[in-house]
Design a protein around this motif. Structure first.
Motif, PDB file in Angstrom:
ATOM      1  N   GLY A  54       0.801  -1.228   0.000  1.00 19.33           N
ATOM      2  CA  GLY A  54       0.000   0.000   0.000  1.00 19.33           C
ATOM      3  C   GLY A  54       0.828   1.268   0.000  1.00 19.33           C
ATOM      4  O   GLY A  54       0.364   2.327   0.396  1.00 19.33           O
ATOM      5  N   THR A  55       2.066   1.158  -0.475  1.00 19.17           N
ATOM      6  CA  THR A  55       2.944   2.324  -0.562  1.00 19.17           C
ATOM      7  C   THR A  55       2.377   3.350  -1.552  1.00 19.17           C
ATOM      8  O   THR A  55       2.566   4.547  -1.404  1.00 19.17           O
ATOM      9  CB  THR A  55       4.347   1.883  -1.030  1.00 19.17           C
ATOM     10  N   PHE A  56       1.696   2.854  -2.571  1.00 17.93           N
ATOM     11  CA  PHE A  56       1.044   3.733  -3.563  1.00 17.93           C
ATOM     12  C   PHE A  56      -0.182   2.986  -4.089  1.00 17.93           C
ATOM     13  O   PHE A  56      -0.252   1.756  -3.982  1.00 17.93           O
ATOM     14  CB  PHE A  56       2.007   4.038  -4.725  1.00 17.93           C
ATOM     15  N   PRO A  57      -1.149   3.734  -4.632  1.00 18.94           N
ATOM     16  CA  PRO A  57      -2.322   3.054  -5.188  1.00 18.94           C
ATOM     17  C   PRO A  57      -2.001   2.419  -6.540  1.00 18.94           C
ATOM     18  O   PRO A  57      -1.105   2.890  -7.242  1.00 18.94           O
ATOM     19  CB  PRO A  57      -3.352   4.178  -5.348  1.00 18.94           C
ATOM     20  N   VAL A  58      -2.704   1.348  -6.894  1.00 20.63           N
ATOM     21  CA  VAL A  58      -2.559   0.769  -8.230  1.00 20.63           C
ATOM     22  C   VAL A  58      -3.580   1.428  -9.160  1.00 20.63           C
ATOM     23  O   VAL A  58      -4.526   2.056  -8.696  1.00 20.63           O
ATOM     24  CB  VAL A  58      -2.757  -0.770  -8.204  1.00 20.63           C
ATOM     25  N   ASN A  59      -3.364   1.306 -10.456  1.00 18.33           N
ATOM     26  CA  ASN A  59      -4.307   1.866 -11.416  1.00 18.33           C
ATOM     27  C   ASN A  59      -5.547   0.990 -11.556  1.00 18.33           C
ATOM     28  O   ASN A  59      -6.650   1.496 -11.732  1.00 18.33           O
ATOM     29  CB  ASN A  59      -3.643   2.079 -12.776  1.00 18.33           C
ATOM     30  N   SER A  60      -5.336  -0.317 -11.492  1.00 17.43           N
ATOM     31  CA  SER A  60      -6.490  -1.218 -11.461  1.00 17.43           C
ATOM     32  C   SER A  60      -6.075  -2.564 -10.895  1.00 17.43           C
ATOM     33  O   SER A  60      -4.882  -2.824 -10.694  1.00 17.43           O
ATOM     34  CB  SER A  60      -7.110  -1.368 -12.855  1.00 17.43           C
ATOM     35  N   GLY A  61      -7.062  -3.380 -10.636  1.00 16.76           N
ATOM     36  CA  GLY A  61      -6.821  -4.668  -9.997  1.00 16.76           C
ATOM     37  C   GLY A  61      -7.182  -4.593  -8.527  1.00 16.76           C
ATOM     38  O   GLY A  61      -7.523  -3.523  -8.026  1.00 16.76           O
ATOM     39  N   SER A  62      -7.133  -5.732  -7.855  1.00 16.57           N
ATOM     40  CA  SER A  62      -7.524  -5.730  -6.443  1.00 16.57           C
ATOM     41  C   SER A  62      -6.590  -6.609  -5.619  1.00 16.57           C
ATOM     42  O   SER A  62      -5.921  -7.504  -6.140  1.00 16.57           O
ATOM     43  CB  SER A  62      -8.969  -6.208  -6.306  1.00 16.57           C
ATOM     44  N   ILE A  63      -6.561  -6.308  -4.335  1.00 18.59           N
ATOM     45  CA  ILE A  63      -5.716  -7.048  -3.398  1.00 18.59           C
ATOM     46  C   ILE A  63      -6.558  -7.441  -2.188  1.00 18.59           C
ATOM     47  O   ILE A  63      -7.297  -6.613  -1.646  1.00 18.59           O
ATOM     48  CB  ILE A  63      -4.524  -6.183  -2.931  1.00 18.59           C
ATOM     49  N   GLN A  64      -6.454  -8.698  -1.807  1.00 19.46           N
ATOM     50  CA  GLN A  64      -7.133  -9.167  -0.599  1.00 19.46           C
ATOM     51  C   GLN A  64      -6.117  -9.737   0.374  1.00 19.46           C
ATOM     52  O   GLN A  64      -5.158 -10.387  -0.032  1.00 19.46           O
ATOM     53  CB  GLN A  64      -8.152 -10.259  -0.938  1.00 19.46           C
ATOM     54  N   PHE A  65      -6.380  -9.467   1.641  1.00 21.44           N
ATOM     55  CA  PHE A  65      -5.580 -10.025   2.726  1.00 21.44           C
ATOM     56  C   PHE A  65      -6.490 -10.935   3.529  1.00 21.44           C
ATOM     57  O   PHE A  65      -7.487 -10.479   4.095  1.00 21.44           O
ATOM     58  CB  PHE A  65      -5.022  -8.899   3.601  1.00 21.44           C
ATOM     59  N   ARG A  66      -6.210 -12.224   3.535  1.00 23.97           N
ATOM     60  CA  ARG A  66      -7.033 -13.219   4.236  1.00 23.97           C
ATOM     61  C   ARG A  66      -8.517 -13.042   3.944  1.00 23.97           C
ATOM     62  O   ARG A  66      -9.353 -13.059   4.846  1.00 23.97           O
ATOM     63  CB  ARG A  66      -6.797 -13.147   5.739  1.00 23.97           C
ATOM     64  N   GLY A  67      -8.814 -12.794   2.684  1.00 24.65           N
ATOM     65  CA  GLY A  67     -10.209 -12.697   2.261  1.00 24.65           C
ATOM     66  C   GLY A  67     -10.829 -11.315   2.402  1.00 24.65           C
ATOM     67  O   GLY A  67     -11.959 -11.104   1.990  1.00 24.65           O
ATOM     68  N   THR A  68     -10.094 -10.372   2.984  1.00 26.25           N
ATOM     69  CA  THR A  68     -10.607  -9.008   3.141  1.00 26.25           C
ATOM     70  C   THR A  68     -10.014  -8.103   2.067  1.00 26.25           C
ATOM     71  O   THR A  68      -8.806  -8.109   1.838  1.00 26.25           O
ATOM     72  CB  THR A  68     -10.233  -8.434   4.529  1.00 26.25           C
ATOM     73  N   GLU A  69     -10.883  -7.336   1.440  1.00 25.04           N
ATOM     74  CA  GLU A  69     -10.460  -6.395   0.408  1.00 25.04           C
ATOM     75  C   GLU A  69      -9.618  -5.283   1.042  1.00 25.04           C
ATOM     76  O   GLU A  69     -10.072  -4.613   1.968  1.00 25.04           O
ATOM     77  CB  GLU A  69     -11.745  -5.805  -0.204  1.00 25.04           C
ATOM     78  N   ILE A  70      -8.385  -5.089   0.551  1.00 20.64           N
ATOM     79  CA  ILE A  70      -7.529  -4.043   1.135  1.00 20.64           C
ATOM     80  C   ILE A  70      -7.044  -3.046   0.092  1.00 20.64           C
ATOM     81  O   ILE A  70      -6.231  -2.166   0.392  1.00 20.64           O
ATOM     82  CB  ILE A  70      -6.298  -4.650   1.864  1.00 20.64           C
ATOM     83  N   THR A  71      -7.534  -3.188  -1.149  1.00 20.41           N
ATOM     84  CA  THR A  71      -7.015  -2.384  -2.261  1.00 20.41           C
ATOM     85  C   THR A  71      -6.991  -0.881  -1.948  1.00 20.41           C
ATOM     86  O   THR A  71      -6.063  -0.188  -2.323  1.00 20.41           O
ATOM     87  CB  THR A  71      -7.847  -2.624  -3.537  1.00 20.41           C
ATOM     88  N   GLY A  72      -8.025  -0.390  -1.252  1.00 15.90           N
ATOM     89  CA  GLY A  72      -8.109   1.054  -0.996  1.00 15.90           C
ATOM     90  C   GLY A  72      -7.447   1.465   0.306  1.00 15.90           C
ATOM     91  O   GLY A  72      -7.468   2.643   0.661  1.00 15.90           O
ATOM     92  N   MET A  73      -6.860   0.523   1.019  1.00 20.22           N
ATOM     93  CA  MET A  73      -6.306   0.860   2.338  1.00 20.22           C
ATOM     94  C   MET A  73      -4.903   1.442   2.253  1.00 20.22           C
ATOM     95  O   MET A  73      -4.134   1.113   1.354  1.00 20.22           O
ATOM     96  CB  MET A  73      -6.245  -0.398   3.217  1.00 20.22           C
ATOM     97  N   SER A  74      -4.584   2.283   3.233  1.00 22.26           N
ATOM     98  CA  SER A  74      -3.249   2.884   3.309  1.00 22.26           C
ATOM     99  C   SER A  74      -2.227   1.837   3.773  1.00 22.26           C
ATOM    100  O   SER A  74      -2.601   0.779   4.282  1.00 22.26           O
ATOM    101  CB  SER A  74      -3.255   4.032   4.311  1.00 22.26           C
ATOM    102  N   ALA A  75      -0.962   2.183   3.603  1.00 14.50           N
ATOM    103  CA  ALA A  75       0.123   1.305   4.061  1.00 14.50           C
ATOM    104  C   ALA A  75       0.010   1.066   5.568  1.00 14.50           C
ATOM    105  O   ALA A  75       0.200  -0.051   6.045  1.00 14.50           O
ATOM    106  CB  ALA A  75       1.471   1.923   3.714  1.00 14.50           C
ATOM    107  N   GLN A  76      -0.311   2.125   6.295  1.00 12.11           N
ATOM    108  CA  GLN A  76      -0.444   2.029   7.755  1.00 12.11           C
ATOM    109  C   GLN A  76      -1.559   1.055   8.146  1.00 12.11           C
ATOM    110  O   GLN A  76      -1.380   0.189   9.012  1.00 12.11           O
ATOM    111  CB  GLN A  76      -0.715   3.445   8.307  1.00 12.11           C
ATOM    112  N   GLU A  77      -2.698   1.186   7.471  1.00 10.99           N
ATOM    113  CA  GLU A  77      -3.820   0.283   7.764  1.00 10.99           C
ATOM    114  C   GLU A  77      -3.450  -1.171   7.468  1.00 10.99           C
ATOM    115  O   GLU A  77      -3.780  -2.082   8.225  1.00 10.99           O
ATOM    116  CB  GLU A  77      -5.044   0.669   6.931  1.00 10.99           C
ATOM    117  N   ARG A  78      -2.772  -1.381   6.340  1.00  7.19           N
ATOM    118  CA  ARG A  78      -2.385  -2.756   5.977  1.00  7.19           C
ATOM    119  C   ARG A  78      -1.388  -3.308   6.984  1.00  7.19           C
ATOM    120  O   ARG A  78      -1.416  -4.486   7.336  1.00  7.19           O
ATOM    121  CB  ARG A  78      -1.780  -2.783   4.571  1.00  7.19           C
TER     122      ARG A  78
END
Ligand code: ATP
Length: 241
Positions: A54-78
């Motif tokens: 989460g150092t920077f946002p991606v242009n598209s695509g998604s990321i999940q952590f243990r089944g939770t959507e984290i794509t929009g989360m900050s580095a700190q939150e992750r």
């Protein structure tokens, strides 16, 4: 039913101007797995880490952590959720002792205070082999110990996933043996490890799956020996013709 993977990245795209540093990269690490990421310079490995952390946002695509959507989360939150990383170039507070550096990381991680923090810092130093250097300024220790400190600082946030960015770089063979032992220990303790490394023989002593990237894409992934034997990988990674 299967547990969701620790990390799941789906069709990540990261553009820098007209360059696609990540060109539809899908990636996953199962709970407790140790995955290696290799590829020539500029392949997009560090960019993948930045996207996952989460150092920077991606242009598209998604990321999940243990089944939770984290794509929009900050580095700190992750980081708070359980994803930690180390950096290619360690940046400790050089004027502080090794112990103080770990304390700062514990506090920044929203963790313990006071006597509990002191106890946890001591545990982290013990775990990373840094206890004898507890009172040494970080600016006065060697590269292996700086790498250990990177690991201790990452562990201070009690992660489930640790992203290691070329942590073996610059070490002697004897130092590498010690670093490998540390990382294997983390893996054996159940941590999910994603390790970018140019030093293949070190990587292959820890990881059970390998992902090879080139030009922003995943060229091959799977069993490390099979990936390294893949003709596309050999030509991209070793520059063979
Ligand atoms: P290395 O093994 O050398 O660390 P890498 O596989 O980690 O390489 P990245 O650092 O992810 O590769 O870079 C991927 C591509 O994106 C490269 O072409 C790089 O020049 C470009 N790039 C990375 N960061 C930026 C940035 N902040 N601005 C512009 N281009 C960037």
């Amino acid at each position: 039913p299967h547990a969701p993977p620790a990390l799941l990245a789906d069709h990540l795209v990261k553009r820098y101007g007209s360059l696609k540093a990540l060109d539809s990269v899908s990636f996953q690490a199962s709970e407790g797995e140790a995955v290696g990421v290799v590829g020539p310079n500029g392949a997009g490995k560090t960019t993948l880490f930045g996207a996952l952390a989460g150092t920077f946002p991606v242009n598209s695509g998604s990321i999940q952590f243990r089944g939770t959507e984290i794509t929009g989360m900050s580095a700190q939150e992750r980081n708070m959720m359980g994803i930690a990383r180390t950096y290619q170039v360690p940046r400790p507070f050089r004027g502080m002792t090794i112990f103080e550096n770990v304390l700062v990381a514990l506090r920044a991680g929203g963790g313990a205070e006071g006597a509990v923090a002191v106890e946890q810092a001591a545990e982290l130093l013990e775990r990373t082999g840094l206890l004898p250097l507890a009172n040494t300024p970080a600016g006065a220790v060697g590269l292996l110990d700086l790498k250990r400190l990177e690991v201790a600082r990452a562990l201070a946030t009690r992660p489930q996933v640790i992203l290691l960015d070329e942590i073996g770089g610059g070490l002697t063979e004897a130092e590498l043996v010690k670093l490998i032992a540390l990382i294997r220990g983390l893996s054996e303790a159940g941590l999910t490890i994603v390790w970018i490394e140019h030093i293949l023989h070190a990587l292959l002593k820890v990881v059970t799956r390998l992902v090879c990237m080139a030009e922003g894409r995943v060229l091959a992934e799977g069993d490390p020996q099979e990936v390294m034997a893949d003709p596309a990988v050999r030509s991209a990674y070793f520059g063979a013709d």
